[in-house]
Design an enzyme around this catalytic site. Structure first.
Site, PDB file in Angstrom:
ATOM      1  N   LYS A  62       0.741  -0.968  -0.164  1.00 53.92           N
ATOM      2  CA  LYS A  62      -0.049   0.079   0.277  1.00 53.92           C
ATOM      3  C   LYS A  62       0.969   1.336   0.070  1.00 53.92           C
ATOM      4  CE  LYS A  62      -3.625   2.097   3.050  1.00 53.92           C
ATOM      5  NZ  LYS A  62      -4.453   1.816   4.337  1.00 53.92           N
ATOM      6  N   SER A 137      -9.559   1.947   3.377  1.00 57.98           N
ATOM      7  CA  SER A 137      -8.335   2.620   2.534  1.00 57.98           C
ATOM      8  C   SER A 137      -7.684   1.758   1.708  1.00 57.98           C
ATOM      9  CB  SER A 137      -7.646   3.694   3.224  1.00 57.98           C
ATOM     10  OG  SER A 137      -7.076   3.069   4.169  1.00 57.98           O
ATOM     11  N   SER A 161      -9.195  -0.457   7.764  1.00 57.53           N
ATOM     12  CA  SER A 161      -8.856  -0.343   6.167  1.00 57.53           C
ATOM     13  C   SER A 161      -8.125  -1.451   5.644  1.00 57.53           C
ATOM     14  CB  SER A 161      -7.510   0.598   6.287  1.00 57.53           C
ATOM     15  OG  SER A 161      -8.303   1.989   6.156  1.00 57.53           O
TER      16      SER A 161
HETATM   17  N1  GLN Z   1     -12.211   4.233   7.255  1.00 63.90           N
HETATM   18  C1  GLN Z   1     -11.680   4.631   8.431  1.00 63.90           C
HETATM   19  C2  GLN Z   1     -11.163   5.781   8.133  1.00 63.90           C
HETATM   20  O1  GLN Z   1     -11.345   6.591   7.275  1.00 63.90           O
HETATM   21  C3  GLN Z   1     -10.484   3.834   8.544  1.00 63.90           C
HETATM   22  C4  GLN Z   1      -9.273   3.844   7.887  1.00 63.90           C
HETATM   23  C5  GLN Z   1      -8.189   3.202   8.071  1.00 63.90           C
HETATM   24  O2  GLN Z   1      -8.368   1.985   8.869  1.00 63.90           O
HETATM   25  N2  GLN Z   1      -6.929   3.693   7.667  1.00 63.90           N
HETATM   26  O3  GLN Z   1     -10.882   6.444   9.031  1.00 63.90           O
END
Ligand code: GLN
Length: 460
Positions: A62, A137, A161
């Site tokens: 990532k 994400s 994410s």
């Molecule tokens: N969707 C969550 C956020 O936007 C989690 C994101 C993540 O785990 N990096 O904060």
């Protein structure tokens, strides 16, 4: 590796899958030549018997991991042109074990999002239905595994994410215990929640990689000194398991009915296998999401203050003053969602509101951890959906970010409590989109989670 397969042929295979799936926008960079060269070198080592434990494993990163000499942007314009200066510990350990890095994967900017629509490089598409999101994400990382573009992806999980995109794309995603894997070289979002996570289509691959990258690191003092477990060994155990699930979670009005049906059939299968399943109450469910969004944005507003146009990446052209340089760089460099989070986080940290929001959220966090631990002391797992719905349509939440935040309803508990969690595929909805179920376990019980995932994923 089986039969005539070599590292070189494996890398070639994944490169051609990446080529075929280019329209999905899962990769921001592909290190084709470099990966082939390394594969040749590792093939040689295999012949000589001097290869490492992950020899030839093809991994994607990532875009939040430092990989020396390679671009690193957290899918943000503000890091335009930035190259990593050193290797993240997780990346270094993969390389030392003879894994092969095939490329850099698209994600929501700075890990903020649940749909992979917040990337400066455009959205990632769902591999089964392009009108739908792949989750986020770590959307590019999940699509890459689901589409056989690599065997394992390294993602980051601050509030789901790794697990939510894994669920949307039909692969397995593990968020280890907070402090199990070094965060050195990982772009920070919410430091008290951030975890390096793994995505794969095979739980054993995840176990093998975890055992290599986990464990103490002199560059990150928050990493646990606890020895790393024998995850593959733990996966093979077969004592009966005690599973709990919460009434509030399966009866939540936002839960897509087909996911509830999947939960119930997983429970039937588990009892059929001789494990015990108990319905419990978890009245704190409604408080987890607000707690997460206060703490995550507060930490993000502080972590992202370093992107000032002086030290890294993008700087606005021809500013009239230093002040204007900071303002314009940050206004132009960050995307809308990241700016929303910085504003929200700065607000909850202002002296007038600090106690009402930040301090309160810290107290609720302590309570959530305590209650979660109590359950996990009594049961091996807390079973729940990974997300309230399957992959939703692109653009659906564009005008209402709160709807996107709701996608994290079930995934943030593990981060707020700091415990490990896994998402594994369990059937499909009537549109043919994958359903993911999730289990949480006590601290450092990753092996047990991998065992459960392989128990429930096999012969579906
Ligand atoms: N969707 C969550 C956020 O936007 C989690 C994101 C993540 O785990 N990096 O904060």
């Amino acid at each position: 590796m089986s039969g005539a397969e070599t590292c070189t042929s494996r890398v070639r295979h994944h490169l051609s899958r990446i080529q075929q799936g280019q329209h999905l926008n899962a990769f921001l960079s592909v290190y084709g030549e470099e990966a082939l060269k390394r594969a040749g070198y590792i093939d040689q080592k295999i012949k000589e018997g001097t290869h490492g434990p992950l020899a030839g494993l093809v991994v994607g990163l990532k875009d939040v991991f430092s990989y020396e000499g390679h671009p690193l942007q957290a899918s943000s314009k503000i890091l335009n042109g930035f190259q990593a200066q050193y290797n993240a510990t997780a990346v270094q350990r993969l390389l030392d074990a003879d894994a092969i890095v095939i490329g850099r994967q698209n994600c929501d900017e700075f890990g903020m999002g649940s749909s992979n629509e917040n990337s400066a490089f455009g959205p990632v598409l769902h591999p089964i239905n392009h009108d739908h999101v792949p989750g986020g994400s770590s959307g590019g990382s999940a699509v890459a595994v689901a589409s056989d573009m690599c065997q394992v992806s390294l993602g980051s999980d601050t509030g789901g994410s790794v697990r939510q995109p894994a669920a949307f794309c039909g692969v397995t995603g593990l968020k280890p215990t907070y402090s199990r894997i070094s965060r050195y070289g990982l772009v920070a979002y919410g430091s008290s929640l951030d975890c390096v996570g793994l995505l794969g289509s095979d739980a054993e691959d995840i176990a093998r990689v975890l055992s290599i990258i986990a464990g103490p690191d002199e560059y990150d003092s928050t990493v646990s000194g606890r020895p790393v477990n024998d995850y593959l060994g733990e996966m093979r155990q077969n004592e009966p398991l005690k599973i709990a699930y919460a009434a509030e979670m399966v009866d939540a009005p936002v839960l897509q009915p087909e996911i509830k049906v999947a939960m119930m059939s997983a429970i039937d299968r588990l009892t059929g296998m001789g494990h015990s399943v108990t319905r419990i109450d978890f009245p704190l469910l409604d408080y987890i999401l607000p707690t997460y969004y206060i703490l995550a944005t507060a930490e993000a507003s502080s972590n992202l203050s370093r992107y000032d146009g002086v030290r890294y990446g993008y700087r606005t052209p021809h500013p009239a003053s230093l002040d204007e340089m900071y303002k314009r760089t940050r206004s132009e460099g960050f995307g809308q969602e990241v700016k929303r989070r910085i504003l929200l986080g700065t607000f909850v940290l202002t002296s007038d509101y600090f106690d009402a929001y930040y301090t309160k959220a810290q107290k609720v966090r302590t309570l959530i951890r305590k209650k979660t631990k109590e359950i996990l002391d009594q049961f091996d797992f807390l079973l729940m959906p990974t997300a309230p719905t399957t992959a939703f349509k692109r653009g659906m939440h564009a005008r209402d970010p709160l709807q996107t935040y709701l996608a994290d309803l079930y995934s943030v508990q593990a981060n707020v409590a700091g415990v490990p969690a896994i998402s594994f595929p369990f059937g499909k909805d009537k549109k043919g989109l994958p359903i993911g179920l999730q289990a949480l376990a006590g601290d450092f019980q990753e092996g047990k989670l991998l065992r459960l995932a392989s128990l429930l994923t096999e012969d579906l």
